[in-house]
Design a protein around this motif. Structure first.
Motif, PDB file in Angstrom:
ATOM      1  N   ALA A 126       0.844  -1.194   0.000  1.00  0.00           N
ATOM      2  CA  ALA A 126       0.000   0.000   0.000  1.00  0.00           C
ATOM      3  C   ALA A 126       0.883   1.249   0.000  1.00  0.00           C
ATOM      4  CB  ALA A 126      -0.938  -0.006   1.201  1.00  0.00           C
ATOM      5  N   ILE A 127       1.545   1.475  -1.139  1.00  0.00           N
ATOM      6  CA  ILE A 127       2.508   2.570  -1.279  1.00  0.00           C
ATOM      7  C   ILE A 127       1.785   3.910  -1.383  1.00  0.00           C
ATOM      8  CG2 ILE A 127       4.266   3.542  -2.826  1.00  0.00           C
ATOM      9  CD1 ILE A 127       4.951   0.604  -3.574  1.00  0.00           C
ATOM     10  N   GLY A 128       2.331   4.924  -0.728  1.00  0.00           N
ATOM     11  CA  GLY A 128       1.705   6.230  -0.780  1.00  0.00           C
ATOM     12  C   GLY A 128       2.551   7.318  -0.155  1.00  0.00           C
ATOM     13  N   VAL A 129       1.936   8.440   0.118  1.00  0.00           N
ATOM     14  CA  VAL A 129       2.621   9.630   0.652  1.00  0.00           C
ATOM     15  C   VAL A 129       2.331   9.754   2.143  1.00  0.00           C
ATOM     16  CG1 VAL A 129       2.749  12.142   0.558  1.00  0.00           C
ATOM     17  CG2 VAL A 129       2.545  10.820  -1.553  1.00  0.00           C
ATOM     18  N   ILE A 130       3.399   9.992   2.913  1.00  0.00           N
ATOM     19  CA  ILE A 130       3.247  10.129   4.363  1.00  0.00           C
ATOM     20  C   ILE A 130       3.689  11.508   4.832  1.00  0.00           C
ATOM     21  CG2 ILE A 130       3.651   7.662   4.684  1.00  0.00           C
ATOM     22  CD1 ILE A 130       6.469   8.467   5.859  1.00  0.00           C
ATOM     23  N   THR A 131       3.196  11.875   6.011  1.00  0.00           N
ATOM     24  CA  THR A 131       3.657  13.063   6.720  1.00  0.00           C
ATOM     25  C   THR A 131       3.633  12.732   8.206  1.00  0.00           C
ATOM     26  OG1 THR A 131       3.440  15.471   6.925  1.00  0.00           O
ATOM     27  CG2 THR A 131       1.394  14.199   6.927  1.00  0.00           C
ATOM     28  N   SER A 146     -16.704   6.606  -8.810  1.00  0.00           N
ATOM     29  CA  SER A 146     -16.992   5.672  -7.718  1.00  0.00           C
ATOM     30  C   SER A 146     -15.732   5.302  -6.924  1.00  0.00           C
ATOM     31  CB  SER A 146     -17.686   4.419  -8.244  1.00  0.00           C
ATOM     32  OG  SER A 146     -16.886   3.754  -9.215  1.00  0.00           O
ATOM     33  N   PHE A 147     -14.558   5.636  -7.473  1.00  0.00           N
ATOM     34  CA  PHE A 147     -13.315   5.475  -6.730  1.00  0.00           C
ATOM     35  C   PHE A 147     -12.444   6.695  -6.958  1.00  0.00           C
ATOM     36  CE2 PHE A 147      -8.799   4.251  -6.536  1.00  0.00           C
ATOM     37  CZ  PHE A 147      -8.738   3.833  -5.208  1.00  0.00           C
ATOM     38  N   VAL A 148     -11.907   7.232  -5.889  1.00  0.00           N
ATOM     39  CA  VAL A 148     -11.016   8.393  -5.966  1.00  0.00           C
ATOM     40  C   VAL A 148      -9.573   7.906  -5.882  1.00  0.00           C
ATOM     41  CG1 VAL A 148     -10.322  10.541  -4.857  1.00  0.00           C
ATOM     42  CG2 VAL A 148     -12.739   9.910  -4.931  1.00  0.00           C
ATOM     43  N   LEU A 149      -8.798   8.176  -6.943  1.00  0.00           N
ATOM     44  CA  LEU A 149      -7.398   7.765  -6.949  1.00  0.00           C
ATOM     45  C   LEU A 149      -6.674   8.418  -5.777  1.00  0.00           C
ATOM     46  CD1 LEU A 149      -5.141   7.392 -10.063  1.00  0.00           C
ATOM     47  CD2 LEU A 149      -4.221   8.282  -7.930  1.00  0.00           C
ATOM     48  N   GLY A 150      -5.931   7.612  -5.026  1.00  0.00           N
ATOM     49  CA  GLY A 150      -5.224   8.124  -3.853  1.00  0.00           C
ATOM     50  C   GLY A 150      -5.870   7.744  -2.537  1.00  0.00           C
ATOM     51  N   THR A 151      -7.046   7.120  -2.598  1.00  0.00           N
ATOM     52  CA  THR A 151      -7.777   6.761  -1.385  1.00  0.00           C
ATOM     53  C   THR A 151      -7.043   5.685  -0.592  1.00  0.00           C
ATOM     54  OG1 THR A 151      -9.898   7.285  -2.418  1.00  0.00           O
ATOM     55  CG2 THR A 151      -9.965   5.857  -0.489  1.00  0.00           C
ATOM     56  N   GLN A 201      -3.312  17.273  -2.403  1.00  0.00           N
ATOM     57  CA  GLN A 201      -4.205  17.388  -3.561  1.00  0.00           C
ATOM     58  C   GLN A 201      -3.433  17.670  -4.847  1.00  0.00           C
ATOM     59  OE1 GLN A 201      -7.702  19.798  -2.814  1.00  0.00           O
ATOM     60  NE2 GLN A 201      -8.240  18.615  -1.000  1.00  0.00           N
ATOM     61  N   ALA A 202      -2.352  18.428  -4.770  1.00  0.00           N
ATOM     62  CA  ALA A 202      -1.526  18.639  -5.965  1.00  0.00           C
ATOM     63  C   ALA A 202      -0.858  17.338  -6.384  1.00  0.00           C
ATOM     64  CB  ALA A 202      -0.479  19.717  -5.694  1.00  0.00           C
ATOM     65  N   THR A 203      -0.382  16.563  -5.402  1.00  0.00           N
ATOM     66  CA  THR A 203       0.240  15.267  -5.681  1.00  0.00           C
ATOM     67  C   THR A 203      -0.777  14.297  -6.264  1.00  0.00           C
ATOM     68  OG1 THR A 203       1.843  15.587  -3.894  1.00  0.00           O
ATOM     69  CG2 THR A 203       1.495  13.333  -4.658  1.00  0.00           C
ATOM     70  N   GLN A 204      -1.969  14.298  -5.677  1.00  0.00           N
ATOM     71  CA  GLN A 204      -3.057  13.450  -6.185  1.00  0.00           C
ATOM     72  C   GLN A 204      -3.335  13.757  -7.660  1.00  0.00           C
ATOM     73  OE1 GLN A 204      -6.723  14.309  -4.178  1.00  0.00           O
ATOM     74  NE2 GLN A 204      -7.818  12.536  -5.028  1.00  0.00           N
TER      75      GLN A 204
END
Length: 352
Positions: free
Chosen positions: A224-229, A303-308, A246-249
């Motif tokens: 589940a690769i993604g962006v963290i803070t 129905s699906f938001v990329l980045g969820t 949101q800019a990254t998304q």
């Protein structure tokens, strides 16, 4: 690829050598660049690749600037991207829920704010020339090229046992790369990623014989690769987190729908990686064809938001790791209860 805390980590040839030792330049939340934009640091988790591509696209297209941000993309620090974010030396980084869970169990305060990869891409492979390995049970008694984590041991053991083997294997630590460790004969099998090293093997060799986790009893999504803070950044500057996320998304959305153009942007924006355009395009096409970032039809119809962030499939994987005693606290004491994904991921900053 994952950080080297996790064994499926950095199998990319030369990734560690290329990126270690270049750290972020201190806390950036309070500083502004000469043009009035807020300076923000995003840290890579290994060498630049298609997992990071949304950030490069957002920077190239000016979408960070539109949000008032001056984003500096920096190489991974020796202690790792997660540690840099937790310590305030980077504002954001690429990671994955598995790493965030493991770091938080040891006392970190991290949160994933965008999950780009929605299904596993890890592949466990022997060289195709090694005809003794036809399926995971044939890995019994063989030597595993590892980065040393409990997690990978649990995964390999489960795959072998599901295929009818005992789950017993020897281990050797990877040298410069997993490919080279296998080719040297020091190990018989190792972990790679279908969207990067798998493409590399297909295009340039060596040919591999690979097995995937879902086919051999490993539940959920390990990747589940993604962006963290950090929780601190979220608390002190939620507006910054929202703007960056949101800019990254938007960058990842563009890359998913314009894979060739995004690949060309990555090659241009990360010259230090010496990436071949043909290779990066093939990697992006593999991501699109495999629907690794979600079903394009569902993204298109809303129905699906990329980045969820997905709280279900990663949780199945965490529960499996807990059953296998793969979690330890900061004193290396085994923790039997799995972390809860809802404690270290949030969708509140995504655009809808």
């Amino acid at each position: 690829m994952k950080h080297s805390l996790v064994a499926k980590a950095i199998a990319l040839v030369g990734a560690i050598a290329m990126t270690i030792g270049v750290a972020a330049c201190g806390q950036s939340n309070d500083s502004s660049s000469a043009n009035g934009l807020k300076k923000v640091t995003f840290m890579l988790s290994w060498a630049p690749d298609t997992n990071h591509i949304g950030v490069y696209v957002a920077k190239n297209k000016g979408w960070f600037k539109d949000q008032g941000l001056d984003v500096d993309i920096v190489a991974v620090a020796q202690a790792g991207a997660e540690q840099a974010v937790n310590n305030g030396n980077a504002d954001f980084a690429l990671s994955n829920l598995t790493n965030v869970g493991m770091y938080n169990l040891k006392g970190a305060h991290l949160k994933q704010v965008l999950q780009v990869q929605q299904k596993p891409s890890a592949i466990w492979c022997a060289l195709a020339s090694n005809t003794a390995v036809k399926s995971p049970k044939d890995l019994d008694g063989k030597t595993f090229a590892t980065f040393g984590s409990n997690e990978s041991d649990a995964v390999v053991r489960r795959m072998i046992q599901t295929d009818g083997g005992k789950g017993e294997f020897d281990k050797v630590t990877v040298g410069t790369s997993t490919f080279k460790t296998l080719e040297s004969g020091k190990a018989d099998f190792g972990g790679f990623y279908a969207t990067w090293e798998g493409v590399q093997a297909d295009m340039y060799g060596p040919k591999l014989n690979c097995f995937t986790e879902p086919d051999y009893g490993v539940p959920g999504n390990a990747d589940a690769i993604g962006v963290i803070t950090s929780d601190k950044t979220i608390k002190e500057n939620p507006d910054l987190v929202k703007k960056f996320t949101q800019a990254t998304q938007k960058g990842y959305e563009y890359a998913y729908s314009h894979p060739d153009d995004a690949a060309d942007i990555l090659v241009k924006e990360a010259p230090e990686a010496n990436l071949e355009k043909k290779f990066v395009r093939k990697s992006m096409q593999t991501i699109v064809d495999g629907q690794y970032w979600g079903d394009p039809a569902k993204i298109k119809d809303g129905s699906f938001v990329l980045g969820t962030n997905d709280f279900v499939e990663p949780q199945k994987y965490f529960d499996f790791l807990a059953q296998e005693d793969a979690y330890t606290d900061s004193h290396d004491k085994v923790i039997h209860e799995a972390p809860n994904t809802k404690d270290f991921a949030t969708n509140e900053f995504l655009g809808k």
